[in-house]
Design an enzyme around this catalytic site. Structure first.
Site, mmCIF file in Angstrom:
data_model
loop_
_atom_site.group_PDB
_atom_site.id
_atom_site.type_symbol
_atom_site.label_atom_id
_atom_site.label_comp_id
_atom_site.label_asym_id
_atom_site.label_seq_id
_atom_site.Cartn_x
_atom_site.Cartn_y
_atom_site.Cartn_z
ATOM 1 N N GLU A 148 0.929 3.259 -4.689
ATOM 2 C CA GLU A 148 -0.107 2.258 -4.935
ATOM 3 C C GLU A 148 0.162 1.511 -6.233
ATOM 4 O O GLU A 148 0.321 2.126 -7.287
ATOM 5 C CB GLU A 148 -1.485 2.923 -5.025
ATOM 6 C CG GLU A 148 -2.596 1.949 -5.382
ATOM 7 C CD GLU A 148 -3.968 2.590 -5.466
ATOM 8 O OE1 GLU A 148 -4.957 1.841 -5.573
ATOM 9 O OE2 GLU A 148 -4.061 3.828 -5.420
ATOM 10 N N ASP A 181 -3.962 -2.155 -3.075
ATOM 11 C CA ASP A 181 -5.360 -2.218 -3.478
ATOM 12 C C ASP A 181 -5.560 -3.665 -3.914
ATOM 13 O O ASP A 181 -4.945 -4.115 -4.892
ATOM 14 C CB ASP A 181 -5.607 -1.248 -4.626
ATOM 15 C CG ASP A 181 -7.022 -1.305 -5.169
ATOM 16 O OD1 ASP A 181 -7.633 -2.394 -5.137
ATOM 17 O OD2 ASP A 181 -7.519 -0.279 -5.645
ATOM 18 N N HIS A 207 -6.494 -0.904 0.471
ATOM 19 C CA HIS A 207 -7.788 -0.598 -0.150
ATOM 20 C C HIS A 207 -8.548 -1.905 -0.305
ATOM 21 O O HIS A 207 -8.074 -2.836 -0.975
ATOM 22 C CB HIS A 207 -7.613 0.048 -1.521
ATOM 23 C CG HIS A 207 -7.268 1.499 -1.469
ATOM 24 N ND1 HIS A 207 -6.928 2.224 -2.598
ATOM 25 C CD2 HIS A 207 -7.226 2.372 -0.426
ATOM 26 C CE1 HIS A 207 -6.682 3.487 -2.249
ATOM 27 N NE2 HIS A 207 -6.860 3.598 -0.947
ATOM 28 N N GLU A 247 -12.747 1.229 -1.057
ATOM 29 C CA GLU A 247 -12.498 2.140 -2.178
ATOM 30 C C GLU A 247 -13.526 1.977 -3.293
ATOM 31 O O GLU A 247 -13.269 1.357 -4.325
ATOM 32 C CB GLU A 247 -11.080 1.956 -2.730
ATOM 33 C CG GLU A 247 -10.664 3.153 -3.571
ATOM 34 C CD GLU A 247 -9.491 2.856 -4.489
ATOM 35 O OE1 GLU A 247 -8.845 3.815 -4.916
ATOM 36 O OE2 GLU A 247 -9.229 1.685 -4.806
#
Length: 273
Positions: A148, A181, A207, A247
């Protein structure tokens, strides 16, 4: 697209409450946060893994992935001595063992801050060495490892699509993948869709959050500045049909069920519109 709940927002409640809420609210799956008191990898190894597997069975929720806490408290593979590095890698390998045993789709990690005095000549070899070791272990046990990217407020190592792409080219393991994300690209003026353009099939997970564009804060959809409705239309048009974890981390811990419900309602409205 399928939706996932991240259990980090429930960390002041029993893990079962996160499963119960995800089931009752209508989430498609659950992403397990690997911190105490919920699912710290050594605790799972000591026997707590049985509870996690039973909760997934009782509430009929697939475990999307397992996300151990790797951002410096106390584990960060990018900073400190060689002993600290190996301890961090050992913990991540144990997390991969536990992810495999709980039937998780992947183990998700990030490359946390390497320290203000670390130079590129120090950061890059350490990152590659770490991911080569971890990828080899992932191949050996048969689990996917996802990297990530973080915002520049959180890390100076892997923060952009190009950073992830460079890593995947340096460590061409079939078990190592990228994810995004969407807060990370948004706060630094990077097109979110560039992850899909550059990583292609090696982008395994998303995310979904909202962002103020000026911090690493994660907001529920509709509370920030990301143009989420056209973004979701774009991802749908590109054929992304994997999981989107909503998230919510620590901003909404006082009412995790209520905000998880609101986040899901807003996400579903985005998809319907």
């Amino acid at each position: 697209m399928k939706t996932g709940m991240f259990t980090c927002g429930h960390q002041r409640l029993p893990l079962e409450q996160a499963f119960k809420d995800a089931h009752e609210l209508g989430y498609d799956g659950i992403e397990i946060w690997g911190g105490r008191p919920h699912a710290f990898a050594p605790d799972l190894k000591a026997g707590d893994i049985r509870q996690v597997k039973e909760l997934a069975r009782v509430y009929q929720l697939p475990i999307i992935g397992y996300t151990p806490e790797t951002n410096a408290y106390p584990y960060n593979m990018m900073i400190g001595s060689e002993r600290m590095r190996h301890e961090s890698l050992d913990m991540i390998m144990l997390a991969m063992d536990m992810a495999r045993e709980m039937g998780a789709g992947f183990t998700l990690i990030s490359a946390a801050h390497a320290g203000y005095l670390a130079t590129p000549a120090e950061i890059w070899p350490r990152l590659v060495d770490n991911l080569r070791e971890l990828s080899a272990y992932a191949e050996n046990i048969g689990i996917d490892l996802l990297l990530e990217p973080l915002t520049p407020y959180e890390s100076n190592v892997v923060c952009s699509a190009n950073d992830v792409l460079r890593v995947l080219e340096a460590v061409p393991s079939p078990r190592l993948h990228g994810m995004v994300d969407i807060c990370a690209p948004f706060v630094q003026g990077e097109p979110i869709t560039s992850y899909f353009d550059k990583l292609g099939e090696r982008l395994r997970h998303v995310h979904i959050v909202d962002s103020d564009g000026a911090s690493d804060s994660h907001y529920i959809p509709g509370e920030g500045k990301i143009p989420l409705a056209p973004l979701m239309r774009e991802l749908t048009a590109r054929g992304y049909d994997g999981y989107c974890t909503l998230e919510l981390v620590t901003l909404y811990m006082n009412e995790p069920r209520l905000y998880a419900a609101l986040a899901l309602d807003r996400f579903q409205a985005l998809m319907a519109g």
